[in-house]
Write an enzyme that holds these catalytic residues in place. Sequence first.
Site, PDB file in Angstrom:
ATOM      1  N   HIS A  56       0.832  -1.225   0.000  1.00 61.01           N
ATOM      2  CA  HIS A  56       0.000   0.000   0.000  1.00 61.01           C
ATOM      3  C   HIS A  56       0.861   1.267   0.000  1.00 61.01           C
ATOM      4  CE1 HIS A  56      -4.114   1.639   1.470  1.00 61.01           C
ATOM      5  NE2 HIS A  56      -3.397   2.658   1.020  1.00 61.01           N
ATOM      6  N   HIS A  58       1.186   5.094  -1.689  1.00 58.12           N
ATOM      7  CA  HIS A  58       0.619   6.161  -2.530  1.00 58.12           C
ATOM      8  C   HIS A  58       1.751   6.776  -3.336  1.00 58.12           C
ATOM      9  CE1 HIS A  58      -3.507   6.062  -1.154  1.00 58.12           C
ATOM     10  NE2 HIS A  58      -3.010   5.715   0.019  1.00 58.12           N
ATOM     11  N   ASN A  90      -4.823   6.325  -6.671  1.00 57.66           N
ATOM     12  CA  ASN A  90      -5.457   7.653  -6.522  1.00 57.66           C
ATOM     13  C   ASN A  90      -4.493   8.764  -6.929  1.00 57.66           C
ATOM     14  OD1 ASN A  90      -3.828   7.421  -4.221  1.00 57.66           O
ATOM     15  ND2 ASN A  90      -5.220   8.577  -2.918  1.00 57.66           N
ATOM     16  N   ASP A 148      -8.956   2.976  -3.248  1.00 56.18           N
ATOM     17  CA  ASP A 148      -8.398   3.445  -1.976  1.00 56.18           C
ATOM     18  C   ASP A 148      -8.238   4.966  -1.918  1.00 56.18           C
ATOM     19  OD1 ASP A 148      -7.085   2.975   0.650  1.00 56.18           O
ATOM     20  OD2 ASP A 148      -5.497   4.050  -0.379  1.00 56.18           O
ATOM     21  N   HIS A 228      -5.725  -1.225   5.778  1.00 51.55           N
ATOM     22  CA  HIS A 228      -5.536  -0.350   6.945  1.00 51.55           C
ATOM     23  C   HIS A 228      -6.678  -0.394   7.967  1.00 51.55           C
ATOM     24  CE1 HIS A 228      -7.916   2.531   4.640  1.00 51.55           C
ATOM     25  NE2 HIS A 228      -6.922   2.980   3.912  1.00 51.55           N
ATOM     26  N   ASN A 274      -5.835   8.935   7.622  1.00 49.76           N
ATOM     27  CA  ASN A 274      -7.138   8.317   7.446  1.00 49.76           C
ATOM     28  C   ASN A 274      -6.974   6.854   7.050  1.00 49.76           C
ATOM     29  OD1 ASN A 274      -9.906   8.113   7.234  1.00 49.76           O
ATOM     30  ND2 ASN A 274      -9.931   8.717   5.079  1.00 49.76           N
ATOM     31  N   ASP A 301       0.700   2.310   3.869  1.00 52.72           N
ATOM     32  CA  ASP A 301      -0.154   3.463   3.526  1.00 52.72           C
ATOM     33  C   ASP A 301       0.706   4.727   3.400  1.00 52.72           C
ATOM     34  OD1 ASP A 301      -2.337   4.919   2.811  1.00 52.72           O
ATOM     35  OD2 ASP A 301      -3.407   4.738   4.709  1.00 52.72           O
TER      36      ASP A 301
HETATM   37  O1  DOR Z   1      -4.207   9.093   5.201  1.00 47.78           O
HETATM   38  C1  DOR Z   1      -4.483   8.751   4.056  1.00 47.78           C
HETATM   39  N1  DOR Z   1      -3.891   9.328   2.990  1.00 47.78           N
HETATM   40  N2  DOR Z   1      -5.412   7.806   3.871  1.00 47.78           N
HETATM   41  C2  DOR Z   1      -5.884   7.488   2.646  1.00 47.78           C
HETATM   42  O2  DOR Z   1      -6.706   6.614   2.551  1.00 47.78           O
HETATM   43  C3  DOR Z   1      -5.415   8.225   1.458  1.00 47.78           C
HETATM   44  C4  DOR Z   1      -4.084   8.783   1.688  1.00 47.78           C
HETATM   45  C5  DOR Z   1      -3.655   9.782   0.624  1.00 47.78           C
HETATM   46  O3  DOR Z   1      -3.819   9.503  -0.557  1.00 47.78           O
HETATM   47  O4  DOR Z   1      -3.100  10.826   0.996  1.00 47.78           O
HETATM   48 ZN    ZN Z   2      -6.995   4.137   2.306  1.00 42.94          ZN
END
Ligand code: DOR
Ligand code: ZN
Length: 420
Positions: A56, A58, A90, A148, A228, A274, A301
């Site tokens: 996971h 980003h 995302n 996500d 998560h 989150n 995450d």
């Molecule tokens: O804290 C988070 N940041 N939770 C998520 O689900 C998305 C992520 C983000 O893309 O910044």
């Molecule tokens: Zn998420």
Amino acid sequence: MNNVEIKNAKVLIGGKFEKTAVYISDGRITFSKPKGKSDIIDATGALVLPSLFDIHTHLRCPGQEYKEDLDSVTKAAVHGGYTDISSMPNTSPPADNEALINYIKLEGAVFKRCRIHPFGTLTLGSKGERLSRMGLMKKAGAVGVTDDGKCISNGTIMMRAMEYADTHGLFIMDHAEDHDISANGVLNEGVVSEKLGLPGIPEIAETIVIKRDIEISRYLNIPMHITHVSTKRGAELILAAKKDGIKITFDVTPHHLAFTDEDCLSFDTNFKVNPPLRLDSDRTFLIDLIKKELIDAIGTDHAPHADFEKEYPFDRAPFGISSLDTAFCLLYATLTVENKIPLEKWIGLISSAPRKLLGLRPSELEEGQRANFFIFHPKNEWKVDRKTIYSKGKNTPLQGKKIKGEVLYTFNNGKMVYPF
Ligand code: DOR
Ligand code: ZN
């Protein structure tokens, strides 16, 4: 390329530490001295461990390179002991088609540091309305699908998306959040949110969707992975569903194991994430599940953001923690140093387990295997600061703190990819 000899280390082989020399020859692991010259690494006091896999991450690319780019994310990964990361879709635009999956795979490989295994979205633009181009994304190399960052609130669309993903053999991951319930919340709902006078996110925002997902998975008989998981109740629901034979799996993050909502009392936006940091009772429950070997994986995450974004007041800053550089060290401090769980008991959760979940080849320290491993010194201390982490996102709550345990070297396919 010369061979490499790593001497005086303890090597994790088949779940146990052994004192033996390890050699790299032709990019592969061997335990007997190969012919020819070797570069020698003296790893006295250090551990040789299978390289890590993050389920996971980003990525932010394409479109948000001011937060992270492919150079910085691959540096952060190998600095953290990871040779493989799974990217979240995302991005901007969201990775909902084969062209973007191709881009991520090919461009990510340019730096020759680690492999990127992309996830595509479940729905077009992650809008939760129409299904994404899953078949074509699979052909282009997507390993799974998820919206996500958001959750598909329409149950019918979730079911159709799952059936479609399953047809194409794609791993399905859900971010369990009822957006009507979490609404404009910015941290866990409870005494701390009351004290700070900030809107809270109640645990039921997570658990109500976990319950729905369990029912969908049961009804369709299609596997589903909840990412998560932050609450005791959420984990309990999943464990009960597993007992009923439902094909549901879940991961937790290093930060939900290490921190609680009390940390938000500092107003440090680096604790804003989150799902939100929860109560100590949630945290210790999840740690206990790791002791009992009941958790399927740990995913970082990793969510890098720019300084100017995290400098907003708590209620306006974006959610997310930059994690890849420090995740392993934080886990070591939390699980092994603080909670006395031997490293060999949990490392699989961030190495072999995610690989297995995604149907990829395991990476073990075995004779003849590709040399994908890292060398970790459990006693070394280093200071986390803007210069010592390589992610562009400096948004970690460890910023400015000293942390015990240091990644000294990372090898990918026999090549030393860290230090740079
Ligand atoms: O804290 C988070 N940041 N939770 C998520 O689900 C998305 C992520 C983000 O893309 O910044
Ligand atoms: Zn998420």
